[in-house]
Design a protein around this motif. Structure first.
Motif, short mmCIF file in Angstrom:
data_model
loop_
_atom_site.label_atom_id
_atom_site.label_comp_id
_atom_site.label_asym_id
_atom_site.label_seq_id
_atom_site.Cartn_x
_atom_site.Cartn_y
_atom_site.Cartn_z
N ALA A 379 9.09 5.44 -9.66
CA ALA A 379 9.33 4.51 -11.05
C ALA A 379 9.40 3.08 -10.11
N GLU A 380 9.22 2.66 -9.09
CA GLU A 380 9.64 1.73 -8.77
C GLU A 380 7.92 1.14 -8.32
N LYS A 381 7.14 2.32 -7.86
CA LYS A 381 5.73 2.41 -7.85
C LYS A 381 4.86 2.04 -8.36
N SER A 382 5.20 1.19 -9.74
CA SER A 382 4.52 1.22 -10.74
C SER A 382 3.23 0.44 -10.90
N ASP A 383 2.02 0.59 -11.25
CA ASP A 383 0.99 -0.24 -11.71
C ASP A 383 0.80 -1.22 -12.23
N ILE A 399 -5.22 -9.95 -9.04
CA ILE A 399 -4.60 -9.04 -7.52
C ILE A 399 -4.73 -7.14 -8.67
N MET A 400 -4.93 -6.46 -7.49
CA MET A 400 -4.01 -4.93 -8.77
C MET A 400 -3.59 -4.33 -7.57
N VAL A 401 -1.78 -3.60 -7.96
CA VAL A 401 -1.41 -2.31 -7.56
C VAL A 401 -1.32 -1.42 -8.38
N GLU A 402 -1.38 -0.01 -7.41
CA GLU A 402 -1.46 1.03 -7.76
C GLU A 402 -0.75 1.58 -7.09
N ALA A 403 -0.27 2.68 -8.15
CA ALA A 403 0.67 3.66 -7.31
C ALA A 403 0.99 2.63 -6.26
N GLY A 404 2.02 1.86 -6.01
CA GLY A 404 2.27 0.99 -4.75
C GLY A 404 1.20 0.41 -3.65
N TYR A 405 0.59 1.08 -4.04
CA TYR A 405 -0.67 0.25 -3.00
C TYR A 405 -1.56 -0.65 -3.35
#
Length: 469
Positions: A379-383, A399-405
């Motif tokens: 849940a913390e690793k939101s897109d 800037i994109m973050v997906e599944a915490g990455y």
């Protein structure tokens, strides 16, 4: 009148070293009109390695006058004249520092014969004094002594004036009215062409190798700060002599400049960058199962082959998260990996643990708690994306973050009709994920001015942004 100066010193930078010999040649633009030279007692030992360069020993300067004893004579030769030297910033910094120690601020116009020679005599492989004098048939007597080098520089200056058909000298003096001391090996036109925009800038050496990477809200202003000011810093003087070119990349805003700077420092490992020069893989919470079927958690360095539950930039952040979430779910501290004991955990002794550590709680019940912990991590690793200013009024940065990455960044025209999340990825320039990125993305000051949208929010908000474009 031009005061052509050469000095010999006890070391390579003014902040911690002193003059041990000085020569001043007054030149009227056509010929030499007056000469001065003197050894100077630096009031400190001259290192053996430095003595080997210029041949001046401690014994030679023992009875020489100290700088303050010659200061009035030197000042009379310099005042109201233009300070000229080969690699002028070096000589000027020592003379200015010597006067500053006497409480006298020296401010003179300067000319560098290295820079002038590059303009007036283009095409030489090297612009060292020795090479130039060889190319121009100038004889240097007593090389690496103040008078010998000064009189050779004076002859070089005579030739520069005689061949200055495009008024390079007068134009240079006008440009040098500001307090920016452009390194002698850097073409001033390159500096003048730098933009007043956010981005990443690169200093390159004579082999076109990147030796420093920096980020800036205003590239030209930030680069000016490297060259300006009066303080004769050790690193600044060492730094400037190696700068032959400045390159840059516009990013539209400071956040992307920070992200790109971080990537470029780790990619190129520049000599003069100290911060961020590491390949620290960060920390992670790992999941494994013991021989009794109990799922266990453990903090450690990120490494291949281990099931990563969640990643962190440092151990403290991982430990805080692990303790907080596992306590909320009543996961045994020993099984969560933040307590170690040969038998039961401390919390079991005070009746705050259900006893997985001693087999009182079944693996099935315990593992459900761990599964809930993993769900909390997910849940913390939101897109999400961060949207900010682009390189023009019609452009947005993403800037994109997906599944915490961290995936990367890119630019989007406000009028582009992006229909879904996957389409956004087509605008990205992909970059490696690294713990340093999360320090940047979690910093309120770094992300200020950028809007954050979770995936679901973007699917609605994008329509408004497109219409507003």
């Amino acid at each position: 009148m031009y005061a052509i100066v050469d000095i010999e010193t006890t070391g390579g930078y003014a902040e911690r070293n002193r003059i041990c010999e000085i020569a001043i040649i007054l030149h009227d633009g056509e010929k030499v009109v007056k000469e001065y030279q003197s050894l100077i007692n630096p009031e400190r030992a001259i290192p053996i390695g430095v003595q080997a360069i210029h041949g001046i020993s401690d014994a030679m300067v023992e009875d020489a006058p100290k700088f303050y004893e010659e200061a009035k004579t030197i000042y009379e030769l310099l005042k109201d004249n233009i300070f000229v030297a080969h690699s002028v910033n070096f000589d000027y910094s020592f003379v200015q520092k010597a006067f500053a120690e006497l409480g006298f601020p020296l401010q003179l116009k300067k000319l560098c014969t290295v820079r002038l020679s590059r303009k007036i005599f283009p095409g030489y492989k090297s612009y060292s004094l020795g090479n130039l004098c060889s190319q121009r048939n100038i004889i240097i007597n007593d090389r690496h002594r103040a008078y010998g080098d000064a009189i050779a520089t004076a002859e070089l200056f005579t030739q520069l004036v005689a061949n200055d058909h495009e008024d390079v000298i007068s134009k240079t003096l006008k440009k040098n009215a500001t307090n920016v001391n452009i390194p002698e090996n850097l073409d001033k036109e390159v500096f003048e062409a730098l933009p007043h925009s956010p981005g990443v800038y690169y200093f390159l050496n004579n082999k076109n190798k990147i030796i420093y990477v920096g980020k800036a809200k205003d590239i030209k202003k930030r680069v000016s700060n490297h060259f300006g000011g009066k303080k004769a810093e050790v690193t600044k003087q060492s730094f400037q002599k190696d700068i032959y070119h400045v390159d840059y990349l516009l990013t539209g805003n400071e956040l992307i400049a920070l992200l790109h700077e971080s990537h470029e420092i780790r990619k190129h490992w520049p000599r003069f960058n100290s911060a961020q020069k590491n390949n620290n893989p960060g920390f992670a919470i790992f999941l494994y199962e013991d021989r009794l079927g109990y799922k266990r958690l453990q903090i450690g360095r990120k490494q291949p082959g281990m099931k990563t539950v969640m990643r962190f930039a440092n151990h403290a952040a991982a430990f805080h998260f692990l303790v907080e979430k596992s306590k909320q779910l009543n996961v045994c501290p020993k099984m969560a990996g933040y307590q170690s004991a040969p038998a039961e955990c401390f919390d079991y002794k005070i009746k705050e643990c259900d006893g997985a550590c001693v087999g009182k709680e079944s693996a099935e019940i315990h593992n459900k708690k761990v599964d809930q912990f993993i769900e909390a991590c997910d849940a913390e690793k939101s897109d999400y994306i961060l949207i900010g200013k682009g390189k023009s009024e019609q452009e947005l940065s993403i800037i994109m973050v997906e599944a915490g990455y961290y995936l990367g960044y890119g630019f989007l025209d406000k009028n582009d009709q992006v229909t879904d999340w996957e389409d956004l990825k087509n605008y990205l320039q992909r970059f490696p994920d690294h713990p340093e990125i999360y320090k940047i993305l979690s910093s309120p000051s770094a992300t200020k001015g950028n809007q954050k949208f979770k995936k679901e929010e973007w699917m609605q908000q994008k329509v408004r942004l497109n219409k507003a474009g």
